[in-house]
Design an enzyme around this catalytic site. Structure first.
Site, short mmCIF file in Angstrom:
data_model
loop_
_atom_site.label_atom_id
_atom_site.label_comp_id
_atom_site.label_asym_id
_atom_site.label_seq_id
_atom_site.Cartn_x
_atom_site.Cartn_y
_atom_site.Cartn_z
N ASP A 117 0.83 -1.20 0.00
CA ASP A 117 0.00 0.00 0.00
C ASP A 117 0.87 1.26 0.00
OD1 ASP A 117 -1.96 1.94 2.09
OD2 ASP A 117 -2.70 1.18 0.18
N LYS B 134 1.34 4.23 -2.93
CA LYS B 134 1.19 5.66 -2.64
C LYS B 134 2.43 6.44 -3.04
CE LYS B 134 -2.01 4.90 1.22
NZ LYS B 134 -2.21 4.97 2.69
#
Length: 811
Positions: free
Chosen positions: A674, A678
């Site tokens: 994750d 990002k």
């Protein structure tokens, strides 16, 4: 044959002259090469002459520098010793003539216009001499023999009948390469040296091209061509590949310094294509200028401006209905040689405003007050006033003709930016909308307009929302609560026309009642798949549509390109698309830009924190992002802040899942996937081409822990509880804490666990908060810091809502 003109920068050094030689020698047809003075020499000549006329001995130093530069350039450009000696002899002779003239100016302390014209002519005479002997076989011509002018008021204008006749006679037998000094000319009556004005070398080339029916005119300069705006002001301005003659003329008249405005006139009447090329980047296709418009071009081609503007207004009730007032205004200005570049008149006829250069303002007011002296005494004309410190901006494009909404969008953009329009004008041709503003707002206006014409200004937004879990559910509730306020206070109607979850969807072009949408979906929802969702949305074909993705589905993300290509904007909480292969990310961004719609994903990083928007604002204002340092996982930050003697790692992970900070599968967070996504998104938005595989990973959970099922992972992770407790105690004793940090330094990316002490901005980061440090060229010594909630359904939904609102351009 073709005509090629090379500007001052193109011949500004021996190295550049040799580049010109290569370019010319690559042409497989007869060519006339028109050349400007060496870069900066015209200004140097004028400055030297002014110093001499003032009796300042400093002129000798300036003159010696001019001599040295031309000698050095000739020596460096011409390799054949015999030819070089010949050229140096003639260059020295011309420079000696120039020196004698300057000494005369110094002695008599006078610099007439005639003498000034002679002085500046040496720039092109010298450069053409050097270039002609750099290119083997080139033949040098003197422009004074065939470019003839005549006096018109205070200016010299081209005598076209005589000039065309002489040009045809001179080039009746065309050499393979002809070299002609640009800019300079000769008065047809007196024989005095004259010139065609600053930038006149372009004009010389155009005159020759038209007279000889050239196949093309190429203007070689130091830029790739016309840009959508001044790239020095707007960092994301881009090359305009094609313009019509009219568009090029309009942009040039309003400050685009790519081509001298009169250049267009001769080639326009002969329908000769003009190509703007870059000597320093010859591989660039440049800008093509033709008579015909091309299919599929944007309504607005470019934005141009004149910062040196004074607005003069003649006002009086005695002007109403009186024939000849404007004739008197403009005749008075013409008689003293003042050029007007914009006119604005009220329909009541009681005011006429026009724009001139600041240097002409005082004279303009003087002659107008003299012209209307009697009218002012009688009270028919109240005043003639000049307002200085202004700027004129023009948006240009032939496709604006009969296109509704362009002017409304323009002035709406300016109004939202707090910029007041003082005067405006648009001709019946509808190719140019011009307006005058205070010069202090010029940069802001140009950036606002340039950005606005890649957005859509909606009054109604029709929303398709897919994903009604924690984020989607919160978003629908926020929209329901805000719909009435937005309608009443902002004139914006948010019309939710589609809602879908993983198995069903409801569609209603008139709008879905958000009070009972869940019940409606259960009772009336149609079975759905990504393909059927796509098909139904496209079939509805609703204007001003926005597709909102609150899922984490790769199948839904795969629909974005199709929606964007059908002019449907996309707002995504789903970060899969923006972090996918760079080619797909770039395709989505480019498709959105070309279609005039938006692809927004602010909540992909930092939930509701304004990170991406802030970065874009920095870049659009001309800044460059150099480095990013961030804690981007609310889940991991929550976990490391929650660890204690009573709460081991495995329990903290479960608490994060129960609090809905983590992804449904917490392994996505713990594996760094994750955070990597990002970081990739932020790096791309910062202007770097980064793939997920490029990110260096320093993870704290062994790879084999992620193999197997989620239950397997939960069993394995307990093995790390004791290790992390020991490390926690050690860090606590040292006054440190763990943070999972994402870093990007000029495109190089990494993620990993780091120890930070009390002095670090990341140390006091609480709960699931995120923080990012943005280092730019402007924010260098002290980076910009953005900090706040980085996880949670409500703040993420609010960020998605903000993206939706931004599409409507309301404030």
């Amino acid at each position: 044959m073709k005509v090629m003109k090379f500007g001052g920068t193109s011949v500004g050094s021996a190295k550049n002259i040799l580049r010109v030689k290569e370019i010319v020698e690559a042409v497989n047809e007869p060519v006339i090469v028109v050349v400007s003075a060496l870069g900066g020499i015209t200004d140097d000549l004028l400055n030297t002459a002014k110093l001499a006329s003032a009796g300042d001995y400093a002129y000798e130093k300036e003159y010696n520098q001019i001599v040295s530069r031309h000698i050095t350039t000739a020596e460096g450009a011409i390799h054949d010793a015999t030819v070089r000696n010949y050229v140096l002899k003639h260059v020295t002779g011309l420079l000696d003539e120039l020196g004698n003239i300057l000494r005369g100016v110094f002695l008599v302390r006078d610099l007439s216009q005639k003498t000034s014209d002679i002085v500046v002519s040496y720039g092109e005479r010298l450069s053409s001499l050097i270039l002609a002997h750099t290119i083997p076989g080139a033949q040098l011509f003197d422009a004074r023999d065939f470019i003839k002018t005549e006096k018109h008021f205070h200016k010299h204008i081209v005598d076209f009948p005589l000039t065309n006749e002489l040009v045809k006679k001179t080039f009746a037998e065309m050499p393979e390469v002809s070299v002609v000094p640009g800019f300079i000319a000769q008065d047809r009556a007196s024989g005095d040296i004259t010139n065609l004005g600053r930038g006149g070398s372009d004009y010389t080339a155009s005159i020759l091209a038209a007279a000889l029916d050239a196949s093309a005119l190429e203007i070689w300069t130091d830029v790739d061509g016309f840009m959508t705006a001044d790239p020095k002001i707007i960092s994301n301005a881009y090359l305009i590949k094609h313009l019509t003659y009219i568009e090029a003329m309009e942009l040039s008249n309003f400050g685009a310094k790519v081509i001298y405005p009169p250049t267009i006139f001769p080639v326009y009447h002969k329908n000769i294509p003009v190509r703007i090329k870059n000597t320093l980047n010859p591989a660039s296709e440049g800008t093509l200028i033709t008579k015909q418009k091309l299919d599929g071009e944007k309504s607005i081609k470019g934005i141009s401006s004149i910062s040196d503007t004074c607005l003069i207004t003649v006002q009086g009730l005695g002007m109403v209905g009186v024939i000849g007032v404007n004739y008197r205004i403009f005749k008075s200005l013409t008689d003293v040689g003042i050029s007007v570049f914009m006119v604005s008149q009220a329909s009541s006829e009681n005011t006429t405003s026009f724009a001139v250069k600041n240097e002409d303002a005082d004279l303009a007011v003087k002659v107008l007050k003299e012209e209307f002296k009697t009218d002012m005494i009688q009270g028919e004309i109240n005043d003639v006033k000049a307002e200085k410190g202004l700027a004129t901006v023009a948006i240009v494009g032939e496709n604006m003709k009969r296109t509704p909404g362009i002017a409304g969008k323009l002035f709406g953009t300016l109004g939202r930016s707090g910029i007041s329009v003082i005067a405006c004008a648009q001709g019946a041709s509808e190719t140019n909308i011009s307006f005058v503003i205070e010069s202090q707002h010029l940069r802001k206006a140009l950036n606002s307009i340039h950005d606005s014409f890649f957005l859509s200004d909606y009054q109604v937004l029709n929303l398709f929302i897919t994903g009604i879990g924690t984020v989607g559910g919160n978003l629908l509730e926020q929209i329901r609560n805000q719909q009435k306020t937005l309608m009443e206070h902002n004139g914006l109607k948010l019309n939710v026309v589609g809602i879908a979850d993983e198995s069903s969807m409801i569609l209603d072009r008139n709008g879905i009642n958000l009070e009972n949408y869940l019940e409606n979906l259960r009772q009336n929802g149609k079975p759905t798949t990504p393909d059927s969702l796509r098909s139904e949305i496209l079939k509805m074909n609703i204007f001003n549509s926005v597709f909102v993705d609150c899922t984490a589905s790769p199948d839904i993300a795969a629909l974005y390109a199709d929606f964007l290509s059908h002019n449907i904007s996309v707002v995504a909480a789903n970060k899969i698309a923006a972090s996918s292969e760079y080619s797909n990310y770039h395709l989505l961004k480019e498709t959105a830009r070309k279609r005039g719609v938006k692809y927004l994903f602010e909540t992909n990083v930092g939930a509701g924190l304004p990170i991406i928007n802030t970065m874009n604002a920095l870049i659009n204002s001309g800044d460059k992002i150099l480095k990013l340092q961030a804690v981007l996982s609310g889940t991991l930050n929550y976990i490391f802040n929650t660890l204690s003697a009573e709460i081991p790692l495995s329990k903290a992970i479960e608490m994060a899942r129960e609090a809905r900070f983590s992804e449904p599968d917490p392994r996505i967070d713990l594996s760094g996937t994750d955070v990597i996504r990002k970081l990739v998104i932020l790096s791309r938005e910062a202007g770097y081409e980064v793939e997920q595989a490029d990110v260096e990973k320093n993870l704290f959970v062994p790879d084999d822990f992620f193999k197997g099922s989620l239950d397997d992972f939960r069993k394995k992770i307990t093995a790390l509880d004791e290790v992390f407790e020991k490390k926690r105690l050690q860090l606590e004793s040292e006054g440190k804490r763990y943070r999972f940090v994402a870093q990007m330094d000029r495109g190089k990316c990494s993620v990993g666990l780091q120890e930070v002490d009390r002095s670090h901005p990341f140390y006091e980061l609480e709960g699931s908060n995120n923080i990012i440090l943005i280092t730019t060229e402007r924010y260098n010594e002290f980076p910009m810091i953005i900090k706040g909630y980085g996880a949670g359904a409500a703040v993420t939904a609010a960020g998605v809502f903000a993206d939706i609102i931004s599409i409507a351009n309301i404030r």
